[in-house]
Design a protein around this motif. Structure first.
Motif, PDB file in Angstrom:
ATOM      1  N   GLY A  54       0.848  -1.189   0.000  1.00  0.00           N
ATOM      2  CA  GLY A  54       0.000   0.000   0.000  1.00  0.00           C
ATOM      3  C   GLY A  54       0.883   1.238   0.000  1.00  0.00           C
ATOM      4  O   GLY A  54       2.107   1.141  -0.051  1.00  0.00           O
ATOM      5  N   ASP A  55       0.265   2.434   0.050  1.00  0.00           N
ATOM      6  CA  ASP A  55       1.072   3.645   0.066  1.00  0.00           C
ATOM      7  C   ASP A  55       1.508   3.921   1.488  1.00  0.00           C
ATOM      8  O   ASP A  55       0.738   4.413   2.306  1.00  0.00           O
ATOM      9  N   VAL A  56       2.758   3.593   1.778  1.00  0.00           N
ATOM     10  CA  VAL A  56       3.266   3.717   3.145  1.00  0.00           C
ATOM     11  C   VAL A  56       3.934   5.062   3.395  1.00  0.00           C
ATOM     12  O   VAL A  56       4.436   5.327   4.480  1.00  0.00           O
ATOM     13  N   THR A  57       3.918   5.921   2.355  1.00  0.00           N
ATOM     14  CA  THR A  57       4.614   7.204   2.492  1.00  0.00           C
ATOM     15  C   THR A  57       3.968   8.080   3.570  1.00  0.00           C
ATOM     16  O   THR A  57       2.744   8.224   3.614  1.00  0.00           O
ATOM     17  N   GLU A  58       4.802   8.644   4.427  1.00  0.00           N
ATOM     18  CA  GLU A  58       4.332   9.632   5.408  1.00  0.00           C
ATOM     19  C   GLU A  58       4.743  11.005   4.893  1.00  0.00           C
ATOM     20  O   GLU A  58       5.904  11.234   4.600  1.00  0.00           O
TER      21      GLU A  58
END
Lengths: 357, 357
Positions: free
Chosen positions: A336-340
């Motif tokens: 998934g999009d794990v970007t913070e």
């Protein structure tokens, strides 16, 4: 021109010359295939109370185990005077065929089903200069056409019907024995077209017969649940799994694979896509990136552990058949999009990082 | 747990222990990095009337030369008691940092500019379990924040400011000398951040100083024309090239690179994107798939040949810095859609294939 000069590792046809159908007439073809790392899996070994090694076949020149058989198949085609190799393939086989054909100054022709294969999957074959022919039909028809037309056109078929493929793939078993100084107690391997488990078994048997090792391993092969033809004992019309390299419903080497499992005291079983995905992540925790199908071997190992079938203190090898870079999308999709996201300000970043995840 | 058991090639920290700042306190970290193939380029050698070898750094565990420096940088961070490494990176560095951090049971933090990097470029870092932080700013700001906050958070910076990176990267020069039994006459290498040419030069000089080789090669580095800061002697505000791994306008190791070129009797020059694209295809004709930036070395070699600067009969090495699978889109984009579509009928396919292309 096929002449090569080798530095260091000479490639499989030289390194295992006496074990392969190679003589002075065989072109010394190589892309430095083989000699792949056997990495000790520290976390899996601790978790499973066995010495677990991972055989990194993605380190081969085109990123998969296919190079072991293809180098021999293409060299023998060249030796026989052919100037073109042909196969039906949507993935690793096409990349390998195209690379060795380029190296051998031969043409590669790849038949694919039209509209089914994303062009990105063929990036390697295209880059190596293969001729890509899309037929308005399915994969089985493409393969049938390859087999029907090759002889008349003077081309060599390098699909798995080519017996040199499995002979070349044996070398991975040789390397494991050479590296460990013995055969492992058991080998775990993904099963798609079922050729590779058969080739490893041939290799282990050949080494044992020659007295190079004193035993052979139990061979455990793992199909994906949605493509488990051998386990269910019937072809799967519409195989389904995200592990595309083993999404095969009618394995070509079906009987050989069953024989390898039975004769070695092993088994063929299946693993679910969830189990494959979990194993895929565990492999990454070891610092390794393999393509999803590769993770079926580790998933199978864990499944046997969970069922209390594994024992302790053994030397176990899982084959990771392909490089994770073959399929980066699966890594992103599963994570998934794990970007913070945070402001470009050191205090904001510090505050974020102090919240450990 | 960092303990490893190695089979075969032990990894760089063991293989080149006496040349690196490694002792009994240093964790024996490895993903079997290094020991990459040095492939004789048959077609290029014939074309250029020199013995041309290609150093395949894409065969490293994460697919680029970065692994050579990262294994040392991460091991030294672990040795110093850190539990987290941090870097600003949108590509190969992030993959390598994340892989070795996973192997060493450490956390990796990757800072990227928000909205600039496609998530696919970070597939490896994500899969290896790195924490991805996107700042609302540009890459230079991300790097500045990394350098400002790392100490306070007890994290080790593993960007190129980390001196262990270049020390580890020297090992590629050692391997070339060990494989050839001598130093090559000249080395050709892409120049982006300019660290790698500096590291190779350190390595060749160290081997020469120790008497392991009797000479050092002329070092030829090649920037992309649209990012040729060193050649033009001024930073490039908006660097442009499709060879993304060398799309760098302010090389961190600028002075070191200039020194390497001058002290070795070499030069730093640029190559155009067209020249890079042509070299990229020539590399594929050898059966090898490298990422576009890698082809700058071969493009530079050909440029020198075309300008009559090359000579004959020498031993030349071009460094291919990364695996082509890092950027399959470039292969497809440059080739265009080469697929030939035909009915699923053997006669139609035969007719098509008889028209040789």
């Amino acid at each position: 021109m096929v002449e090569n000069r080798y530095v260091g590792w000479p490639g499989l046809l030289s390194a295992y010359r006496e074990w392969l159908p190679v003589d002075n007439h065989t072109p010394q073809l190589s892309l430095h295939e083989g000699n792949t790392p056997l990495v000790y899996a520290t976390k899996l070994s601790e978790m499973l109370e066995n010495d677990v090694y991972l055989k990194l076949e993605g380190a081969n020149p085109t990123g998969s185990f296919k190079d072991r058989g293809m180098v021999l198949a293409v060299a023998k085609a060249k030796e026989a005077g052919k100037d073109t190799v042909i196969c039906a393939s949507t993935g690793n086989t096409s990349a390998s065929a195209a690379a060795f054909a380029a190296r051998a100054d031969m043409q590669a022709v790849i038949l694919i089903p039209h509209g089914y294969v994303a062009l990105g999957k063929l990036a390697q074959a295209v880059q190596y200069g293969a001729r890509i022919v899309a037929i308005r039909g399915n994969f089985d028809e493409a393969l049938a056409i390859v087999r029907e037309i090759a002889d008349g056109l003077g081309m060599a078929v390098v699909n798995s019907v080519n017996p040199y493929r499995l002979q070349g793939q044996q070398t991975a078993a040789f390397e494991i024995c050479d590296a460990l100084g013995t055969a492992p107690d058991a080998l775990f391997i993904p099963v798609g077209n079922a050729g590779n488990i058969s080739a490893y078994w041939m290799g282990f048997e050949a080494y044992a017969k020659a007295g190079k090792v004193l035993k052979t391993p139990n061979m455990f092969g793992f199909e994906a649940e949605g493509a488990a033809a051998i386990v269910r004992n019937q072809p799967v019309e519409h195989p389904e799994t995200f592990a595309t390299a083993i999404r095969i419903g009618k394995p070509a080497s079906w009987d050989k694979a069953v024989h390898a499992a039975e004769a070695s005291g092993g088994a063929i079983d299946f693993v679910t896509d969830d189990e494959i995905a979990q194993a895929y992540r565990l492999i990454a925790r070891e610092g390794l990136f393999a393509e999803p199908a590769s993770a079926a071997s580790v998933a199978g190992l864990i499944k046997r552990h969970q069922h209390g079938l594994l024992g302790r203190g053994q030397t176990l090898v899982c084959v990771l058949t392909g490089n994770g870079l073959k399929d980066p999308d699966s890594a992103i999709r599963l994570a998934g999009d794990v970007t913070e996201v945070v402001d470009s300000d050191q205090h904001a970043v510090i505050k974020l990082l102090e919240r450990r995840v």
